[in-house]
Design a protein around this motif. Structure first.
Motif, PDB file in Angstrom:
ATOM      1  N   LEU A  71       0.823  -1.216   0.000  1.00  0.00           N
ATOM      2  CA  LEU A  71       0.000   0.000   0.000  1.00  0.00           C
ATOM      3  C   LEU A  71       0.853   1.259   0.000  1.00  0.00           C
ATOM      4  CD1 LEU A  71      -2.744   1.311   0.019  1.00  0.00           C
ATOM      5  CD2 LEU A  71      -2.795   1.079   2.521  1.00  0.00           C
ATOM      6  N   SER A  75       0.552   3.349  -3.631  1.00  0.00           N
ATOM      7  CA  SER A  75      -0.129   4.639  -3.478  1.00  0.00           C
ATOM      8  C   SER A  75       0.738   5.758  -4.032  1.00  0.00           C
ATOM      9  CB  SER A  75      -0.470   4.908  -2.009  1.00  0.00           C
ATOM     10  OG  SER A  75      -1.389   3.967  -1.516  1.00  0.00           O
ATOM     11  N   SER A 103      -4.755  -5.927  -0.363  1.00  0.00           N
ATOM     12  CA  SER A 103      -4.487  -4.850   0.592  1.00  0.00           C
ATOM     13  C   SER A 103      -4.509  -3.463  -0.042  1.00  0.00           C
ATOM     14  CB  SER A 103      -3.124  -5.077   1.267  1.00  0.00           C
ATOM     15  OG  SER A 103      -2.063  -4.968   0.330  1.00  0.00           O
ATOM     16  N   VAL A 104      -4.447  -3.406  -1.376  1.00  0.00           N
ATOM     17  CA  VAL A 104      -4.404  -2.094  -2.041  1.00  0.00           C
ATOM     18  C   VAL A 104      -5.614  -1.814  -2.927  1.00  0.00           C
ATOM     19  CG1 VAL A 104      -1.888  -2.217  -2.045  1.00  0.00           C
ATOM     20  CG2 VAL A 104      -3.130  -2.841  -4.112  1.00  0.00           C
ATOM     21  N   ASN A 106      -8.817  -1.385  -2.728  1.00  0.00           N
ATOM     22  CA  ASN A 106      -9.777  -0.336  -2.381  1.00  0.00           C
ATOM     23  C   ASN A 106      -9.134   1.035  -2.220  1.00  0.00           C
ATOM     24  OD1 ASN A 106     -12.208  -1.759  -2.440  1.00  0.00           O
ATOM     25  ND2 ASN A 106     -11.932  -2.523  -0.345  1.00  0.00           N
ATOM     26  N   HIS A 107      -7.836   1.127  -2.384  1.00  0.00           N
ATOM     27  CA  HIS A 107      -7.129   2.374  -2.088  1.00  0.00           C
ATOM     28  C   HIS A 107      -6.522   3.046  -3.313  1.00  0.00           C
ATOM     29  CE1 HIS A 107      -7.474   1.532   2.216  1.00  0.00           C
ATOM     30  NE2 HIS A 107      -7.148   0.281   1.925  1.00  0.00           N
TER      31      HIS A 107
END
Length: 259
Positions: A71, A75, A103-104, A106-107
């Motif tokens: 993440l 990001s 882990s990433v 949704n971001h």
């Protein structure tokens, strides 16, 4: 037995084990299975053209960077203009996992390429279930018929296909439905890098297909050389991941090479 052969043999066992534990029906019931996907062909038009990569290790380099979180890295990749992010999901040879994508997902709002060795239809449902947007097909371990069938399956799941080739013989794997063709600058059998070989091969691609230079891009000069030769996109992993802060390295790189 080459490294690629070893990986494929291990992958067959891995897929068989996964099938015995989780059914396709269960995969279809996952959180991400019905989400709308992002298109790499579209983000190429508006962003840097670079597919960044999260990769902890490789068979040829060993540990590259196992100190940063997915993440944190991806990001920053998105913030600084990456067109997509490639995330390794092979555990044994590359230190990856499904959790690295989960882990990433949704971001970030750019496409995710599930980078793995796709040899079975089951893996496409896996990719969809964990939130991937693109899958990689490697010509070196598939027949032209498999590429055609897997491309059709991927599209039925709204996944784009990046077909990777390395030799002139593998040009026959290309079909009209493949979304992008990647040319691996690194030979998967002996891991040698030859940029000119990739340029020569690119010149034999159909004119209407998007081309991606993959791997072995070690500096800004390599990038500029390949861009000048007409590549539409660039998949880069080790160059950024070998740094303590991959995202900052990507920001620096983009500021120097993107006009």
């Amino acid at each position: 037995m080459s490294i690629l052969d070893q990986i494929i043999e291990r992958k067959k066992r891995e897929v068989a084990d996964a099938k015995s534990k989780i059914s396709v029906f269960q995969l279809k019931d996952s959180e991400f299975f019905d989400r709308p996907t992002f298109s790499l062909k579209e983000t190429f038009k508006t962003k840097s053209g670079i597919i960044t990569e999260f990769k902890r290790k490789s068979p040829s380099k060993g540990i590259i960077n196992d100190k940063v979180s997915p993440l944190e890295v991806v990001s920053q990749y998105e913030n600084f203009g990456a067109s997509a992010v490639s995330i390794l999901t092979d555990k044994d040879f590359f230190g990856g996992s499904f959790d690295d994508i989960l882990s990433v997902r949704n971001h970030i709002n750019i496409p995710i390429l599930r980078k793995d060795f796709m040899i079975d239809e089951y893996q496409f449902y896996e990719a969809k279930s964990i939130g991937a947007d693109i899958i990689l097909l490697i010509a070196a371990c598939l027949s032209p018929t498999q590429v055609s069938e897997f491309t059709e399956l991927a599209h039925s799941l709204n996944l784009e296909v990046l077909l990777e080739i390395h030799s002139e013989e593998e040009l026959k794997h290309i079909n009209k439905n493949v979304d992008l063709v990647g040319i691996n600058n690194r030979n998967l059998k002996d891991f040698k890098v030859d940029l000119q070989h990739s340029v020569d091969l690119k010149n034999k691609l159909p004119n209407d297909i998007l081309s991606v230079a993959e791997s072995g891009i070690y500096n800004e000069e390599d990038f500029r050389f390949l861009k000048e030769k007409g590549f539409d996109g660039f998949l880069m992993g080790e160059y950024f991941m070998k740094n303590k802060n991959p995202g900052e390295k990507f920001e620096e790189f983009v500021s120097n090479v993107i006009i």
